[in-house]
Design an enzyme around this catalytic site. Structure first.
Site: not given
Length: 275
Positions: A55, A200-201, A205
């Site tokens: 990162y 990405f919990p 969408g």
């Protein structure tokens, strides 16, 4: 939640990847704000912070040290190695033992630590035997440079193979209401007492639409959709430890607030049927 038998962490941690530019290549545009997010997380009781050497090419680890060092006794910092970044677009697995050991040394320096609590193999390198990759992390553990070993984006078979080589304390796969390819890994981890740390919990969408079933349940529960998505994860498995990331103090506070959300059986079951 207990990780590895000796790390007690809050069931919602913080994923620091979002404190970077969109390509995760450079540090934050607003460094002061990023430092405030990290410090606010700790103020809210979060004691599990996740990062990686990939990162911002290590700058994310340096940011954590700048914000939080000297660290609270109960603060658990997890980092990763095993992915190279030759360009802003590229994430290339590299699991050669000598490389993993080198990156652990660099992470120790950047984080200002004598030992890393949880050190993940960021991705399994298909060009290197898994036994060699896990063996390198096991040697780091024996040397006292890392406390526990984790794996990221692995199958049940890979997790079982790795566990036969060295104790695995945590697995970090992508998992949320909308992305459930790793249901079997969630179940296997719970059965084996391994922490499952979904990245990405928070679903996006269709689940994020104002007229979605998630939004309706959130309204009924007196919570936000993000909080309900996290509450569903917490109930899905007793070893689940989500690490939502954000560059906003307000969103940080919202995410931690999910710990106070209780879903009814009917609400949980309805969410579980969403695809």
């Amino acid at each position: 939640m207990n990780i590895g038998g000796d790390l007690d962490v809050t069931r919602i941690g913080y994923g620091a990847m979002r404190l970077a530019d969109p390509a995760i290549w450079q540090g934050p545009a607003d460094r002061r704000s990023a430092l405030s997010v990290l410090r606010r997380a700790v103020e809210l009781g979060v004691n599990f912070v996740d990062t990686s050497d990939a990162y911002s090419l290590g700058a994310n680890e340096e940011l954590i040290a700048e914000a939080l060092h000297p660290y609270a006794d109960d603060l658990v910092i997890a980092t990763k190695a095993g992915v190279t970044r030759p360009t802003p677009e590229a994430w290339v697995p590299l699991g050669r033992p000598e490389y993993l050991k080198q990156q652990a040394e660099l992470s120790l320096r950047r984080l200002r630590l004598d030992r890393i609590d949880l050190f993940y193999l960021h991705r399994v390198d298909p060009q290197v035997p898994l036994a060699d990759q896990i063996g390198a992390l096991a040697e780091l553990r024996q040397e006292g440079k890392i406390r526990h070993i984790g794996l990221s984006e692995v199958s049940v078979g890979q997790l079982a193979e790795a566990t036969a080589i060295a104790p695995i304390a945590a697995v970090q796969n992508m998992y949320n209401l909308a992305t459930r390819e790793h249901e079997d890994v969630v179940d296997y981890a719970e059965k084996e007492g391994i922490a499952f740390v979904p990245f990405f919990p928070i679903a996006t969408g269709d689940h994020a639409r104002p007229d979605s079933p998630l939004a309706a349940i959130a309204s009924a529960a007196g919570a936000t959709p993000a909080q309900v998505a996290l509450a569903w994860l917490l109930r899905r498995s007793s070893t689940m430890v989500p690490i939502p990331g954000t560059s906003s103090v307000a969103h940080m506070e919202e995410n931690v607030g999910a710990l106070r959300v209780t879903l009814t059986d009917a609400q949980y079951d309805e969410l579980s049927t969403l695809t």
